[in-house]
Scaffold this motif. Structure first.
Motif, PDB file in Angstrom:
ATOM      1  N   PHE A 184      -7.304   5.387 -12.587  1.00 20.76           N
ATOM      2  CA  PHE A 184      -7.210   4.274 -11.450  1.00 20.76           C
ATOM      3  C   PHE A 184      -7.479   3.057 -11.998  1.00 20.76           C
ATOM      4  O   PHE A 184      -7.653   2.143 -11.393  1.00 20.76           O
ATOM      5  CB  PHE A 184      -8.117   4.757 -10.471  1.00 20.76           C
TER       6      PHE A 184
ATOM      7  N   GLY B 282       2.332   1.439  -3.374  1.00 24.62           N
ATOM      8  CA  GLY B 282       1.346   1.596  -4.466  1.00 24.62           C
ATOM      9  C   GLY B 282       0.969   3.236  -4.370  1.00 24.62           C
ATOM     10  O   GLY B 282       0.301   3.284  -5.355  1.00 24.62           O
TER      11      GLY B 282
ATOM     12  N   SER C  74      -8.706  -2.693 -10.133  1.00 28.58           N
ATOM     13  CA  SER C  74      -8.588  -1.188 -10.356  1.00 28.58           C
ATOM     14  C   SER C  74      -7.843  -0.621  -8.851  1.00 28.58           C
ATOM     15  O   SER C  74      -7.851  -1.571  -7.812  1.00 28.58           O
ATOM     16  CB  SER C  74      -9.547  -0.372 -10.763  1.00 28.58           C
TER      17      SER C  74
ATOM     18  N   LEU D 126       0.919  -1.169   0.004  1.00 29.26           N
ATOM     19  CA  LEU D 126      -0.182  -0.207   0.139  1.00 29.26           C
ATOM     20  C   LEU D 126       1.105   1.373  -0.163  1.00 29.26           C
ATOM     21  O   LEU D 126       0.715   2.225  -0.679  1.00 29.26           O
ATOM     22  CB  LEU D 126      -0.837  -0.173   1.219  1.00 29.26           C
TER      23      LEU D 126
ATOM     24  N   ILE E 282       2.892   7.443  -6.736  1.00 34.97           N
ATOM     25  CA  ILE E 282       2.213   7.862  -7.833  1.00 34.97           C
ATOM     26  C   ILE E 282       1.163   9.193  -7.423  1.00 34.97           C
ATOM     27  O   ILE E 282       0.869   9.959  -8.147  1.00 34.97           O
ATOM     28  CB  ILE E 282       1.104   6.569  -8.246  1.00 34.97           C
TER      29      ILE E 282
ATOM     30  N   LEU F  69      -6.957   0.286  -5.407  1.00 35.63           N
ATOM     31  CA  LEU F  69      -7.375  -0.014  -4.064  1.00 35.63           C
ATOM     32  C   LEU F  69      -7.637   1.468  -3.347  1.00 35.63           C
ATOM     33  O   LEU F  69      -8.345   1.653  -2.332  1.00 35.63           O
ATOM     34  CB  LEU F  69      -6.656  -1.084  -3.324  1.00 35.63           C
ATOM     35  N   GLY F  70      -6.753   2.081  -3.875  1.00 38.25           N
ATOM     36  CA  GLY F  70      -6.477   3.444  -2.772  1.00 38.25           C
ATOM     37  C   GLY F  70      -7.449   4.802  -3.682  1.00 38.25           C
ATOM     38  O   GLY F  70      -7.145   5.699  -3.312  1.00 38.25           O
TER      39      GLY F  70
ATOM     40  N   ARG G 137      -1.655  -8.176 -17.570  1.00 39.01           N
ATOM     41  CA  ARG G 137      -2.182  -9.475 -17.088  1.00 39.01           C
ATOM     42  C   ARG G 137      -1.712 -10.639 -17.918  1.00 39.01           C
ATOM     43  O   ARG G 137      -1.141 -10.815 -18.787  1.00 39.01           O
ATOM     44  CB  ARG G 137      -3.724  -9.306 -17.720  1.00 39.01           C
TER      45      ARG G 137
HETATM   46  C1  HEM Z   1      -3.204   9.528  -7.921  1.00 41.71           C
HETATM   47  C2  HEM Z   1      -2.917   8.465  -7.105  1.00 41.71           C
HETATM   48  C3  HEM Z   1      -2.883   7.030  -7.584  1.00 41.71           C
HETATM   49  C4  HEM Z   1      -3.237   6.742  -9.074  1.00 41.71           C
HETATM   50  C5  HEM Z   1      -3.356   7.309 -10.383  1.00 41.71           C
HETATM   51  C6  HEM Z   1      -3.517   5.193  -8.806  1.00 41.71           C
HETATM   52  C7  HEM Z   1      -3.504   4.303  -9.955  1.00 41.71           C
HETATM   53  C8  HEM Z   1      -3.701   2.804 -10.212  1.00 41.71           C
HETATM   54  C9  HEM Z   1      -3.642   2.063 -11.011  1.00 41.71           C
HETATM   55  C10 HEM Z   1      -3.765   2.384 -12.667  1.00 41.71           C
HETATM   56  C11 HEM Z   1      -3.712   0.700 -10.703  1.00 41.71           C
HETATM   57  C12 HEM Z   1      -3.557  -0.398 -11.530  1.00 41.71           C
HETATM   58  C13 HEM Z   1      -4.786  -1.028 -11.876  1.00 41.71           C
HETATM   59  C14 HEM Z   1      -4.629  -2.348 -12.853  1.00 41.71           C
HETATM   60  O1  HEM Z   1      -3.518  -2.888 -12.844  1.00 41.71           O
HETATM   61  O2  HEM Z   1      -5.258  -2.595 -13.585  1.00 41.71           O
HETATM   62  C15 HEM Z   1      -3.715   0.863  -9.016  1.00 41.71           C
HETATM   63  C16 HEM Z   1      -3.443  -0.393  -8.461  1.00 41.71           C
HETATM   64  C17 HEM Z   1      -3.295  -0.226  -6.972  1.00 41.71           C
HETATM   65  N1  HEM Z   1      -3.304   0.838  -6.185  1.00 41.71           N
HETATM   66 FE1  HEM Z   1      -3.339   2.854  -7.013  1.00 41.71          FE
HETATM   67  N2  HEM Z   1      -3.082   4.761  -7.652  1.00 41.71           N
HETATM   68  C18 HEM Z   1      -3.140   5.872  -6.974  1.00 41.71           C
HETATM   69  C19 HEM Z   1      -3.057   5.988  -5.512  1.00 41.71           C
HETATM   70  C20 HEM Z   1      -2.984   4.874  -4.348  1.00 41.71           C
HETATM   71  C21 HEM Z   1      -2.901   4.939  -3.177  1.00 41.71           C
HETATM   72  C22 HEM Z   1      -2.847   6.331  -2.291  1.00 41.71           C
HETATM   73  C23 HEM Z   1      -2.908   3.761  -2.870  1.00 41.71           C
HETATM   74  C24 HEM Z   1      -2.701   3.182  -1.215  1.00 41.71           C
HETATM   75  C25 HEM Z   1      -3.386   3.633  -0.369  1.00 41.71           C
HETATM   76  C26 HEM Z   1      -2.793   2.891  -3.808  1.00 41.71           C
HETATM   77  C27 HEM Z   1      -2.994   1.486  -3.783  1.00 41.71           C
HETATM   78  C28 HEM Z   1      -3.338   0.441  -4.922  1.00 41.71           C
HETATM   79  C29 HEM Z   1      -3.033  -0.913  -4.934  1.00 41.71           C
HETATM   80  C30 HEM Z   1      -2.962  -1.637  -3.518  1.00 41.71           C
HETATM   81  C31 HEM Z   1      -3.317  -1.417  -6.141  1.00 41.71           C
HETATM   82  C32 HEM Z   1      -3.328  -2.909  -6.490  1.00 41.71           C
HETATM   83  C33 HEM Z   1      -4.776  -3.309  -6.417  1.00 41.71           C
HETATM   84  C34 HEM Z   1      -4.961  -4.806  -6.588  1.00 41.71           C
HETATM   85  O3  HEM Z   1      -4.196  -5.324  -7.464  1.00 41.71           O
HETATM   86  O4  HEM Z   1      -6.173  -5.231  -6.179  1.00 41.71           O
HETATM   87  N3  HEM Z   1      -3.089   3.577  -4.949  1.00 41.71           N
HETATM   88  N4  HEM Z   1      -3.717   2.076  -8.820  1.00 41.71           N
END
Ligand code: HEM
Length: 419
Positions: free
Chosen positions: A354, A224, A360, A221, A228, A362-363, A294
């Protein structure tokens, strides 16, 4: 004499058979692999052994994929030294794969990064199957209940920790365990997770909630979510420097809707629509995670082609944000595109910074809050100007782990309410 001739003949025959076998083996090893007759087209002939690896040139991946798409169409195949990669472009195809084909292609390929982020690749970003379902649903529940709270006890945490290794989350968990009281409301992600672990244990439904997953989730987390979010802010600031009229409009909106006597809070979000539109436009143009991957677990059809089991999918998220059939003047920075004639925010389906579907971000909710609060406060207090007046920093991005802007400097000039 006849015996000698016979034995020479046999030796020759054996040697020829052996050479033939070796040549056959060598050929079957180096010849282009047959992936089936109906796979998506190749954009170029394949080379022995390499397949299409030679197409990887000094050009950026973004340019390479764009040029190949121009030749072969929205869905095409690449042979990466005997491994099939199918590249998926265009919002409708991206949606088809990420949402409708989730059962056939649910997971990301294991990457090398999570082997040090996660313990045995178990954290939520890289985990699979039942374990992913449980880590994701538990983490989602906890993130929802904490909102913008001090999720990991970060204030104290960040004072002490900078390195992403065992000193990062394990000592923190040990510390939280010392004071953990299951009868009290959880104070951070760790205590909320420990509480959930105990509840599941008591019900006898416990499967995947354990210390190992907890450690990995925290690191996942953190990784992730941190880089970003900060890179999204760098892009937003860069756009503001290059579009002074846009930041002035945001400032006017803030002046009209909440003034300057207090910092913005979440109750202001609904009324600061132009700011929201600008954040969306900045996330779209940058598309920080331009490619998602994937692995295909079950064969499926896409646009009339067969995508076989074990194929790697490369999903071009940038195409969904930059195709001119979805976005008018896709390369222009135009926050107004998210507003209707009466100034209300429009929901545009192809806006997917996202991601989409079950895997997609989680955050997402937390990231949106962070961006809103930080950027609203920034625009309320400061005008963002180039370091040297009149010399605007480059908008050209560079592909690192994320698509990031070139390093630039910004001059923050304190705003007076009348400015
Ligand atoms: C502007 C900020 C953010 C953007 C643009 C963003 C974007 C993304 C994208 C595009 C994915 C991948 C989806 C996929 O593979 O199809 C992702 C996955 C993920 N993000 Fe974010 N994210 C952001 C902030 C955050 C924050 C703040 C957290 C945690 C608190 C976070 C945690 C995660 C996690 C854990 C995943 C994997 C989810 C899974 O596989 O079930 N992200 N994010």
């Amino acid at each position: 004499m006849a015996d000698l001739k016979d034995s020479i003949g046999i030796t020759w025959a054996l040697a020829s058979a052996l050479i033939g076998l070796l040549v056959y083996k060598a050929w079957s090893w180096i010849k282009p692999r047959n992936f089936g007759h109906n796979i998506p087209p190749f954009p170029a002939p394949r080379k022995l052994l390499l397949g299409h690896l030679h197409l990887y040139t000094a050009k950026s991946e973004l340019e390479t994929i764009k040029a190949l798409r121009d030749k072969a169409g929205d869905v095409f195949s690449l042979d990466l030294a005997g491994n099939l990669l199918v590249v998926v472009n265009g919002f409708e195809n991206v949606k088809e794969v990420l949402v409708k084909r989730w059962n056939e292609a649910p997971d990301r390929p294991h990457s090398s990064v999570p082997s040090y982020i996660g313990e045995d690749n178990q954290e939520v970003i890289d985990s699979r199957g039942d374990n992913w379902v449980q880590q994701r649903s538990t983490s989602m529940l906890i993130l929802r209940s904490f909102g913008m709270g001090d999720l990991f006890g970060m204030k104290e945490f960040l004072n002490n920790l900078v390195r992403l290794n065992d000193s990062f989350s394990k000592p923190h968990i040990a510390e939280a365990k010392k004071t953990f009281d299951p009868n009290k409301d959880p104070t951070c992600y760790i205590t909320a997770y420990l509480q959930k672990m105990q509840e599941e244990n008591a019900k006898g439904t416990q499967k995947n909630l354990d210390d190992k997953n907890l450690t990995s989730n925290i690191r996942g987390l953190f990784l992730g979510g941190s880089e970003i979010t900060s890179t999204s802010i760098y892009w937003f600031v860069l756009h503001c420097i290059n579009h002074p009229n846009v930041q002035d409009k945001i400032f006017e909106e803030i002046s009209a809707k909440l003034g300057h006597d207090r910092l913005p809070n979440m109750s202001d979000k609904a009324s600061l629509v132009y700011l929201e539109a600008t954040i969306r436009e900045s996330l779209r143009l940058a598309t920080l995670a331009p490619f998602r991957m994937r692995t295909v677990q079950q064969e499926f059809n896409l646009k009339g082609y067969t995508v076989p089991k074990d194929t790697l999918l490369l999903i071009n998220m940038r195409s969904a944000h930059h195709d001119s059939d979805t976005w008018a003047d896709p390369d222009k920075f135009r926050p107004e595109r998210y507003l209707d004639d009466t100034g209300n925010l429009l929901k545009i389906e192809a806006h997917i910074p996202f991601g989409l579907g079950k895997r997609s971000c989680l955050g997402e909710a937390m990231a949106k809050m962070e961006l809103f609060l930080f950027l609203a406060a920034l625009c309320q207090r400061f005008r963002m100007e180039p370091e040297i007046p009149g010399e605007f920093p480059s908008m050209k991005g560079k592909m690192e782990i994320l698509f990031s802007p070139q390093t630039y400097k910004v001059r923050l000039v304190a705003r007076q309410p009348s400015m």
